[in-house]
Design a protein around this motif. Structure first.
Motif, PDB file in Angstrom:
ATOM      1  N   ALA A 148       0.831  -1.211   0.000  1.00 49.29           N
ATOM      2  CA  ALA A 148       0.000   0.000   0.000  1.00 49.29           C
ATOM      3  C   ALA A 148       0.861   1.255   0.000  1.00 49.29           C
ATOM      4  O   ALA A 148       0.503   2.263  -0.626  1.00 49.29           O
ATOM      5  CB  ALA A 148      -0.934  -0.011   1.207  1.00 49.29           C
ATOM      6  N   VAL A 149       1.998   1.226   0.688  1.00 50.99           N
ATOM      7  CA  VAL A 149       2.909   2.369   0.710  1.00 50.99           C
ATOM      8  C   VAL A 149       3.461   2.636  -0.689  1.00 50.99           C
ATOM      9  O   VAL A 149       3.436   3.768  -1.188  1.00 50.99           O
ATOM     10  CB  VAL A 149       4.058   2.128   1.708  1.00 50.99           C
ATOM     11  CG1 VAL A 149       5.141   3.190   1.547  1.00 50.99           C
ATOM     12  CG2 VAL A 149       3.531   2.134   3.140  1.00 50.99           C
ATOM     13  N   LEU A 150       3.971   1.593  -1.343  1.00 54.11           N
ATOM     14  CA  LEU A 150       4.502   1.767  -2.695  1.00 54.11           C
ATOM     15  C   LEU A 150       3.412   2.190  -3.665  1.00 54.11           C
ATOM     16  O   LEU A 150       3.636   3.010  -4.565  1.00 54.11           O
ATOM     17  CB  LEU A 150       5.154   0.464  -3.168  1.00 54.11           C
ATOM     18  CG  LEU A 150       6.485   0.102  -2.502  1.00 54.11           C
ATOM     19  CD1 LEU A 150       6.926  -1.289  -2.922  1.00 54.11           C
ATOM     20  CD2 LEU A 150       7.552   1.120  -2.852  1.00 54.11           C
ATOM     21  N   SER A 151       2.216   1.643  -3.490  1.00 58.14           N
ATOM     22  CA  SER A 151       1.079   2.013  -4.333  1.00 58.14           C
ATOM     23  C   SER A 151       0.751   3.492  -4.192  1.00 58.14           C
ATOM     24  O   SER A 151       0.507   4.187  -5.191  1.00 58.14           O
ATOM     25  CB  SER A 151      -0.141   1.162  -3.962  1.00 58.14           C
ATOM     26  OG  SER A 151      -1.321   1.666  -4.537  1.00 58.14           O
ATOM     27  N   ALA A 152       0.740   3.995  -2.958  1.00 53.69           N
ATOM     28  CA  ALA A 152       0.425   5.408  -2.730  1.00 53.69           C
ATOM     29  C   ALA A 152       1.473   6.312  -3.359  1.00 53.69           C
ATOM     30  O   ALA A 152       1.148   7.331  -3.983  1.00 53.69           O
ATOM     31  CB  ALA A 152       0.316   5.677  -1.230  1.00 53.69           C
ATOM     32  N   ILE A 153       2.750   5.947  -3.232  1.00 52.92           N
ATOM     33  CA  ILE A 153       3.822   6.753  -3.815  1.00 52.92           C
ATOM     34  C   ILE A 153       3.682   6.810  -5.340  1.00 52.92           C
ATOM     35  O   ILE A 153       3.891   7.854  -5.961  1.00 52.92           O
ATOM     36  CB  ILE A 153       5.196   6.174  -3.412  1.00 52.92           C
ATOM     37  CG1 ILE A 153       5.422   6.350  -1.904  1.00 52.92           C
ATOM     38  CG2 ILE A 153       6.322   6.835  -4.202  1.00 52.92           C
ATOM     39  CD1 ILE A 153       6.653   5.642  -1.384  1.00 52.92           C
ATOM     40  N   ALA A 154       3.294   5.689  -5.942  1.00 55.38           N
ATOM     41  CA  ALA A 154       3.223   5.604  -7.400  1.00 55.38           C
ATOM     42  C   ALA A 154       1.954   6.213  -7.976  1.00 55.38           C
ATOM     43  O   ALA A 154       1.974   6.753  -9.089  1.00 55.38           O
ATOM     44  CB  ALA A 154       3.335   4.142  -7.840  1.00 55.38           C
ATOM     45  N   HIS A 155       0.841   6.154  -7.235  1.00 55.42           N
ATOM     46  CA  HIS A 155      -0.457   6.483  -7.836  1.00 55.42           C
ATOM     47  C   HIS A 155      -1.212   7.622  -7.144  1.00 55.42           C
ATOM     48  O   HIS A 155      -2.363   7.871  -7.482  1.00 55.42           O
ATOM     49  CB  HIS A 155      -1.344   5.233  -7.846  1.00 55.42           C
ATOM     50  CG  HIS A 155      -0.747   4.081  -8.595  1.00 55.42           C
ATOM     51  ND1 HIS A 155      -0.656   4.060  -9.967  1.00 55.42           N
ATOM     52  CD2 HIS A 155      -0.189   2.917  -8.156  1.00 55.42           C
ATOM     53  CE1 HIS A 155      -0.084   2.927 -10.350  1.00 55.42           C
ATOM     54  NE2 HIS A 155       0.210   2.215  -9.277  1.00 55.42           N
ATOM     55  N   ALA A 156      -0.569   8.319  -6.206  1.00 58.75           N
ATOM     56  CA  ALA A 156      -1.275   9.356  -5.451  1.00 58.75           C
ATOM     57  C   ALA A 156      -1.678  10.545  -6.297  1.00 58.75           C
ATOM     58  O   ALA A 156      -2.530  11.346  -5.890  1.00 58.75           O
ATOM     59  CB  ALA A 156      -0.424   9.825  -4.267  1.00 58.75           C
ATOM     60  N   ASP A 157      -1.077  10.698  -7.459  1.00 56.10           N
ATOM     61  CA  ASP A 157      -1.444  11.799  -8.356  1.00 56.10           C
ATOM     62  C   ASP A 157      -2.247  11.315  -9.560  1.00 56.10           C
ATOM     63  O   ASP A 157      -2.508  12.088 -10.487  1.00 56.10           O
ATOM     64  CB  ASP A 157      -0.195  12.538  -8.844  1.00 56.10           C
ATOM     65  CG  ASP A 157       0.434  13.385  -7.750  1.00 56.10           C
ATOM     66  OD1 ASP A 157      -0.276  14.229  -7.169  1.00 56.10           O
ATOM     67  OD2 ASP A 157       1.626  13.188  -7.465  1.00 56.10           O
ATOM     68  N   GLY A 158      -2.633  10.053  -9.556  1.00 55.98           N
ATOM     69  CA  GLY A 158      -3.339   9.483 -10.692  1.00 55.98           C
ATOM     70  C   GLY A 158      -4.835   9.415 -10.483  1.00 55.98           C
ATOM     71  O   GLY A 158      -5.376   9.894  -9.475  1.00 55.98           O
ATOM     72  N   PRO A 159      -5.540   8.779 -11.419  1.00 53.69           N
ATOM     73  CA  PRO A 159      -7.003   8.714 -11.350  1.00 53.69           C
ATOM     74  C   PRO A 159      -7.529   7.890 -10.185  1.00 53.69           C
ATOM     75  O   PRO A 159      -8.691   8.036  -9.805  1.00 53.69           O
ATOM     76  CB  PRO A 159      -7.384   8.079 -12.698  1.00 53.69           C
ATOM     77  CG  PRO A 159      -6.150   7.368 -13.161  1.00 53.69           C
ATOM     78  CD  PRO A 159      -5.005   8.175 -12.656  1.00 53.69           C
ATOM     79  N   GLN A 160      -6.694   7.023  -9.616  1.00 51.33           N
ATOM     80  CA  GLN A 160      -7.116   6.192  -8.486  1.00 51.33           C
ATOM     81  C   GLN A 160      -6.599   6.733  -7.154  1.00 51.33           C
ATOM     82  O   GLN A 160      -6.539   6.002  -6.168  1.00 51.33           O
ATOM     83  CB  GLN A 160      -6.638   4.754  -8.683  1.00 51.33           C
ATOM     84  CG  GLN A 160      -7.277   4.032  -9.858  1.00 51.33           C
ATOM     85  CD  GLN A 160      -6.742   2.626 -10.025  1.00 51.33           C
ATOM     86  OE1 GLN A 160      -5.590   2.429 -10.424  1.00 51.33           O
ATOM     87  NE2 GLN A 160      -7.554   1.642  -9.702  1.00 51.33           N
ATOM     88  N   ALA A 161      -6.239   8.005  -7.120  1.00 50.86           N
ATOM     89  CA  ALA A 161      -5.627   8.596  -5.935  1.00 50.86           C
ATOM     90  C   ALA A 161      -6.482   8.386  -4.685  1.00 50.86           C
ATOM     91  O   ALA A 161      -5.978   7.991  -3.626  1.00 50.86           O
ATOM     92  CB  ALA A 161      -5.378  10.084  -6.160  1.00 50.86           C
ATOM     93  N   HIS A 162      -7.774   8.688  -4.778  1.00 46.72           N
ATOM     94  CA  HIS A 162      -8.638   8.580  -3.604  1.00 46.72           C
ATOM     95  C   HIS A 162      -8.648   7.158  -3.058  1.00 46.72           C
ATOM     96  O   HIS A 162      -8.540   6.938  -1.841  1.00 46.72           O
ATOM     97  CB  HIS A 162     -10.061   9.003  -3.965  1.00 46.72           C
ATOM     98  CG  HIS A 162     -11.000   9.009  -2.789  1.00 46.72           C
ATOM     99  ND1 HIS A 162     -11.100  10.082  -1.936  1.00 46.72           N
ATOM    100  CD2 HIS A 162     -11.854   8.061  -2.317  1.00 46.72           C
ATOM    101  CE1 HIS A 162     -11.987   9.802  -0.989  1.00 46.72           C
ATOM    102  NE2 HIS A 162     -12.458   8.583  -1.202  1.00 46.72           N
TER     103      HIS A 162
END
Length: 280
Positions: A148-162
């Motif tokens: 989840a940490v790596l996912s947030a770093i990679a996708h926090a600015d993308g369409p699935q950010a929320h």
């Protein structure tokens, strides 16, 4: 790198899932020394190394994990040393996994490293942001918070950010206090300013996130946010100018919490010809 120290199976999973490599179905992993020293006086020290073993303790594969936040020309010399030394030590196949949260750094890290001898070319396996699976399921985030940490770093600015940030919060609230603080700091340092604000909003609104975790870390994150961003700017300016930054100087910059000092370094970085010019 702390994510992989906490859960070395993470590297095995990514090599199997993302790079489609055959990994042994072993249940044991062992940390390996990260000092890759040759016969001369120079010592090469990597980030994380470990072995996957069978029930007898025999190493089946070795994995060296490198977290790369910026371009560094010295890596083309040190990464082959890590692999050769680990292979000689474990006497089994070995892999190099480079984790690069920045897409530009990931592209740079994927460049083949020609060793000179015919047929010997190292192709680093680079886990860039586009290859990190988005974790949106809270059950998965709770089971493996490191993903989840790596996912947030990679996708926090993308369409699935929320979705990925919501899953991150759910996962972090189930870890112990020490891990929670470490993982939260890792995420906060890597997120853009807009993603940081999004994370804060999620943690401070809505009944499900009104917890000691949210109150403690959001307040602390706001205080540290300006210093983190200023340090990031200093390093990005030096990187854009092609200036090599030693580990010692990088730590000095990123560990500084004096915003005024960091802003002075930003000004000096624009004129610097070498990293030491920041301090002169």
């Amino acid at each position: 790198m702390e994510l992989f120290r906490s859960r070395p199976e993470l590297a095995v999973d990514f090599l199997r899932e993302v790079f489609e490599l055959s990994m042994p179905d072993a249940t044991q992993t062992h940390a390996e020394p990260c000092d890759f020293t040759d016969i001369g006086p120079k010592e090469y020290r990597g980030d994380v190394a470990f072995s996957v073993t069978d029930e007898t303790g025999t190493a089946l594969v070795g994995i060296a994990v490198e977290v790369q936040l910026a371009r560094d020309g010295t890596r083309k010399w040190s990464w082959p040393v890590y692999l050769v030394t680990l292979r000689a030590r474990l006497k089994c196949p070995v892999f190099l996994l480079v984790v690069a949260p920045d897409s530009g750094v990931a592209t740079w890290a994927r460049q083949p490293i020609e060793l000179g001898h015919p047929g010997l070319t190292l192709h680093p396996l680079v886990l860039g942001p586009e290859l990190v699976p988005a974790v949106t399921d809270t059950a998965e985030a709770i089971a493996v918070p490191e993903r989840a940490v790596l996912s947030a770093i990679a996708h926090a600015d993308g369409p699935q950010a929320h979705e990925v940030l919501s899953a991150l919060i759910a996962g972090l609230q189930k870890t112990d206090d020490q891990q929670t603080k470490m993982y939260y700091d890792i995420v906060l340092a890597a997120l853009s300013e807009s993603a940081q604000h999004h994370l804060e909003e999620l943690m401070t609104t809505g009944y499900e996130y009104q917890s000691d975790f949210a109150r403690m870390y959001v307040a602390e994150g706001r205080a540290e946010g300006r210093a983190t961003e200023a340090a990031r700017i200093v390093l990005r300016i030096l990187d854009a100018k092609g200036i090599s930054v030693s580990d010692e100087i990088r730590v000095r910059i990123t560990s500084c919490d004096d915003v005024d000092q960091l802003e002075r370094w930003v000004d000096r970085a624009a004129l610097a010809k070498a990293a030491d010019d920041l301090f002169n």
